[in-house]
Scaffold this motif. Structure first.
Motif, PDB file in Angstrom:
ATOM      1  N   PHE A  67       0.834  -1.210   0.000  1.00 19.02           N
ATOM      2  CA  PHE A  67       0.000   0.000   0.000  1.00 19.02           C
ATOM      3  C   PHE A  67       0.866   1.256   0.000  1.00 19.02           C
ATOM      4  O   PHE A  67       0.627   2.188  -0.764  1.00 19.02           O
ATOM      5  N   VAL A  68       1.889   1.268   0.860  1.00 17.21           N
ATOM      6  CA  VAL A  68       2.782   2.428   0.945  1.00 17.21           C
ATOM      7  C   VAL A  68       3.436   2.702  -0.411  1.00 17.21           C
ATOM      8  O   VAL A  68       3.590   3.848  -0.818  1.00 17.21           O
ATOM      9  N   GLU A  69       3.783   1.641  -1.120  1.00 10.54           N
ATOM     10  CA  GLU A  69       4.484   1.778  -2.396  1.00 10.54           C
ATOM     11  C   GLU A  69       3.536   1.839  -3.609  1.00 10.54           C
ATOM     12  O   GLU A  69       3.999   2.028  -4.735  1.00 10.54           O
ATOM     13  N   ASP A  70       2.244   1.687  -3.395  1.00  8.92           N
ATOM     14  CA  ASP A  70       1.279   1.700  -4.488  1.00  8.92           C
ATOM     15  C   ASP A  70       1.396   3.008  -5.279  1.00  8.92           C
ATOM     16  O   ASP A  70       1.368   4.097  -4.697  1.00  8.92           O
ATOM     17  N   PRO A  71       1.534   2.939  -6.604  1.00 12.67           N
ATOM     18  CA  PRO A  71       1.717   4.152  -7.411  1.00 12.67           C
ATOM     19  C   PRO A  71       0.595   5.179  -7.258  1.00 12.67           C
ATOM     20  O   PRO A  71       0.855   6.384  -7.222  1.00 12.67           O
ATOM     21  N   GLU A  72      -0.648   4.724  -7.158  1.00  9.44           N
ATOM     22  CA  GLU A  72      -1.750   5.673  -7.016  1.00  9.44           C
ATOM     23  C   GLU A  72      -1.728   6.322  -5.631  1.00  9.44           C
ATOM     24  O   GLU A  72      -1.969   7.524  -5.500  1.00  9.44           O
ATOM     25  N   HIS A  73      -1.431   5.554  -4.610  1.00  7.25           N
ATOM     26  CA  HIS A  73      -1.284   6.112  -3.263  1.00  7.25           C
ATOM     27  C   HIS A  73      -0.162   7.148  -3.248  1.00  7.25           C
ATOM     28  O   HIS A  73      -0.312   8.237  -2.684  1.00  7.25           O
ATOM     29  N   GLN A  74       0.956   6.832  -3.884  1.00 10.67           N
ATOM     30  CA  GLN A  74       2.081   7.766  -3.957  1.00 10.67           C
ATOM     31  C   GLN A  74       1.694   9.045  -4.707  1.00 10.67           C
ATOM     32  O   GLN A  74       2.076  10.144  -4.307  1.00 10.67           O
ATOM     33  N   ARG A  75       0.923   8.905  -5.782  1.00  8.21           N
ATOM     34  CA  ARG A  75       0.498  10.079  -6.552  1.00  8.21           C
ATOM     35  C   ARG A  75      -0.394  10.981  -5.703  1.00  8.21           C
ATOM     36  O   ARG A  75      -0.212  12.208  -5.670  1.00  8.21           O
ATOM     37  N   ILE A  76      -1.345  10.398  -5.001  1.00  8.06           N
ATOM     38  CA  ILE A  76      -2.249  11.183  -4.159  1.00  8.06           C
ATOM     39  C   ILE A  76      -1.451  11.906  -3.073  1.00  8.06           C
ATOM     40  O   ILE A  76      -1.679  13.092  -2.818  1.00  8.06           O
ATOM     41  N   ALA A  77      -0.534  11.189  -2.452  1.00  7.53           N
ATOM     42  CA  ALA A  77       0.300  11.809  -1.416  1.00  7.53           C
ATOM     43  C   ALA A  77       1.099  12.976  -1.992  1.00  7.53           C
ATOM     44  O   ALA A  77       1.124  14.070  -1.426  1.00  7.53           O
ATOM     45  N   ARG A  78       1.742  12.739  -3.115  1.00  7.05           N
ATOM     46  CA  ARG A  78       2.612  13.750  -3.731  1.00  7.05           C
ATOM     47  C   ARG A  78       1.824  14.966  -4.227  1.00  7.05           C
ATOM     48  O   ARG A  78       2.222  16.115  -4.004  1.00  7.05           O
ATOM     49  N   GLU A  79       0.688  14.731  -4.887  1.00  7.94           N
ATOM     50  CA  GLU A  79      -0.044  15.815  -5.542  1.00  7.94           C
ATOM     51  C   GLU A  79      -1.096  16.483  -4.652  1.00  7.94           C
ATOM     52  O   GLU A  79      -1.404  17.652  -4.854  1.00  7.94           O
ATOM     53  N   MET A  80      -1.649  15.737  -3.698  1.00  7.29           N
ATOM     54  CA  MET A  80      -2.773  16.279  -2.939  1.00  7.29           C
ATOM     55  C   MET A  80      -2.448  16.508  -1.462  1.00  7.29           C
ATOM     56  O   MET A  80      -2.780  17.548  -0.909  1.00  7.29           O
ATOM     57  N   THR A  81      -1.838  15.517  -0.836  1.00  9.20           N
ATOM     58  CA  THR A  81      -1.628  15.598   0.609  1.00  9.20           C
ATOM     59  C   THR A  81      -0.402  16.433   0.968  1.00  9.20           C
ATOM     60  O   THR A  81      -0.494  17.381   1.756  1.00  9.20           O
ATOM     61  N   MET A  82       0.745  16.102   0.400  1.00 10.47           N
ATOM     62  CA  MET A  82       1.997  16.756   0.795  1.00 10.47           C
ATOM     63  C   MET A  82       1.997  18.276   0.603  1.00 10.47           C
ATOM     64  O   MET A  82       2.503  18.986   1.469  1.00 10.47           O
ATOM     65  N   PRO A  83       1.422  18.803  -0.472  1.00  9.96           N
ATOM     66  CA  PRO A  83       1.440  20.263  -0.616  1.00  9.96           C
ATOM     67  C   PRO A  83       0.594  20.988   0.432  1.00  9.96           C
ATOM     68  O   PRO A  83       0.772  22.177   0.655  1.00  9.96           O
ATOM     69  N   ALA A  84      -0.323  20.272   1.087  1.00 12.01           N
ATOM     70  CA  ALA A  84      -1.266  20.931   1.990  1.00 12.01           C
ATOM     71  C   ALA A  84      -1.022  20.650   3.474  1.00 12.01           C
ATOM     72  O   ALA A  84      -1.635  21.292   4.317  1.00 12.01           O
ATOM     73  N   TYR A  85      -0.126  19.725   3.804  1.00 12.58           N
ATOM     74  CA  TYR A  85       0.000  19.383   5.214  1.00 12.58           C
ATOM     75  C   TYR A  85       1.163  20.089   5.900  1.00 12.58           C
ATOM     76  O   TYR A  85       2.123  20.486   5.261  1.00 12.58           O
ATOM     77  N   ILE A  86       1.036  20.225   7.212  1.00 10.04           N
ATOM     78  CA  ILE A  86       2.098  20.768   8.051  1.00 10.04           C
ATOM     79  C   ILE A  86       2.916  19.625   8.645  1.00 10.04           C
ATOM     80  O   ILE A  86       4.127  19.624   8.611  1.00 10.04           O
ATOM     81  N   ARG A  87       2.189  18.645   9.218  1.00  6.79           N
ATOM     82  CA  ARG A  87       2.864  17.495   9.829  1.00  6.79           C
ATOM     83  C   ARG A  87       1.895  16.331   9.907  1.00  6.79           C
ATOM     84  O   ARG A  87       0.695  16.500   9.768  1.00  6.79           O
ATOM     85  N   TYR A  88       2.473  15.173  10.118  1.00  2.00           N
ATOM     86  CA  TYR A  88       1.655  13.986  10.333  1.00  2.00           C
ATOM     87  C   TYR A  88       2.393  13.057  11.280  1.00  2.00           C
ATOM     88  O   TYR A  88       3.607  13.156  11.457  1.00  2.00           O
ATOM     89  N   GLN A  89       1.629  12.181  11.900  1.00  2.00           N
ATOM     90  CA  GLN A  89       2.195  11.161  12.764  1.00  2.00           C
ATOM     91  C   GLN A  89       1.533   9.845  12.411  1.00  2.00           C
ATOM     92  O   GLN A  89       0.342   9.806  12.092  1.00  2.00           O
ATOM     93  N   ARG A  90       2.323   8.777  12.473  1.00  3.01           N
ATOM     94  CA  ARG A  90       1.815   7.453  12.125  1.00  3.01           C
ATOM     95  C   ARG A  90       2.230   6.455  13.183  1.00  3.01           C
ATOM     96  O   ARG A  90       3.244   6.623  13.848  1.00  3.01           O
ATOM     97  N   VAL A  91       1.454   5.386  13.256  1.00  6.13           N
ATOM     98  CA  VAL A  91       1.813   4.237  14.069  1.00  6.13           C
ATOM     99  C   VAL A  91       1.232   2.997  13.393  1.00  6.13           C
ATOM    100  O   VAL A  91       0.151   3.064  12.805  1.00  6.13           O
ATOM    101  N   GLN A  92       1.988   1.914  13.434  1.00  3.15           N
ATOM    102  CA  GLN A  92       1.498   0.630  12.961  1.00  3.15           C
ATOM    103  C   GLN A  92       1.593  -0.335  14.140  1.00  3.15           C
ATOM    104  O   GLN A  92       2.586  -0.342  14.857  1.00  3.15           O
ATOM    105  N   PHE A  93       0.534  -1.146  14.311  1.00  2.00           N
ATOM    106  CA  PHE A  93       0.572  -2.137  15.369  1.00  2.00           C
ATOM    107  C   PHE A  93      -0.204  -3.368  14.934  1.00  2.00           C
ATOM    108  O   PHE A  93      -1.047  -3.306  14.035  1.00  2.00           O
ATOM    109  N   GLU A  94       0.121  -4.466  15.572  1.00  2.00           N
ATOM    110  CA  GLU A  94      -0.510  -5.731  15.234  1.00  2.00           C
ATOM    111  C   GLU A  94      -1.826  -5.878  15.986  1.00  2.00           C
ATOM    112  O   GLU A  94      -1.917  -5.517  17.159  1.00  2.00           O
ATOM    113  N   ILE A  95      -2.830  -6.374  15.275  1.00  2.00           N
ATOM    114  CA  ILE A  95      -4.112  -6.660  15.907  1.00  2.00           C
ATOM    115  C   ILE A  95      -4.550  -8.065  15.511  1.00  2.00           C
ATOM    116  O   ILE A  95      -4.126  -8.595  14.488  1.00  2.00           O
ATOM    117  N   SER A  96      -5.394  -8.637  16.324  1.00  2.00           N
ATOM    118  CA  SER A  96      -6.005  -9.916  15.974  1.00  2.00           C
ATOM    119  C   SER A  96      -7.495  -9.669  15.778  1.00  2.00           C
ATOM    120  O   SER A  96      -8.009  -8.603  16.107  1.00  2.00           O
TER     121      SER A  96
END
Length: 106
Positions: A67-96
């Motif tokens: 998902f992180v490397e998906d070309p469409e996800h990357q395009r949206i991030a590059r063209e839409m999200t990154m120009p408009a954001y100040i900061r972001y925080q992420r976390v990944q964790f395992e769930i059952s």
């Protein structure tokens, strides 16, 4: 399963319509291993919240990385999200399956 939670602070002048366009674009992304994608604008119920949240569940680490490397996800991030954001925080964790929904005593 892996759950990714991303919280984003956008620039104050970012129009609500732009955030809605990000949501619409991201809901069209199809990636192997992606089980669910929930996202949206903050309701403003508490002061100091960030403006936007993304919660995504994946089969495993490979699904997350795809998902992180998906070309469409990357395009949206590059063209839409990154120009408009100040900061972001992420976390990944395992769930059952039992972690994802819990019946709480009433």
């Amino acid at each position: 399963m892996i759950r990714n939670v991303t919280l984003i602070e956008f620039k104050p002048d970012t129009p609500v319509e732009h955030l809605d366009a990000i949501t619409e674009a991201m809901h069209k992304v199809r990636s192997p291993g992606l089980r669910s994608l929930t996202m949206g604008r903050d309701l403003g119920l508490r002061e100091g919240n960030l403006q936007y949240a993304v919660v995504a569940d994946f089969d495993d680490e490979q699904g997350y990385r795809a998902f992180v490397e998906d070309p469409e996800h990357q395009r949206i991030a590059r063209e839409m999200t990154m120009p408009a954001y100040i900061r972001y925080q992420r976390v990944q964790f395992e769930i059952s399956a039992t972690d994802s929904v819990r019946d709480l005593p009433g």
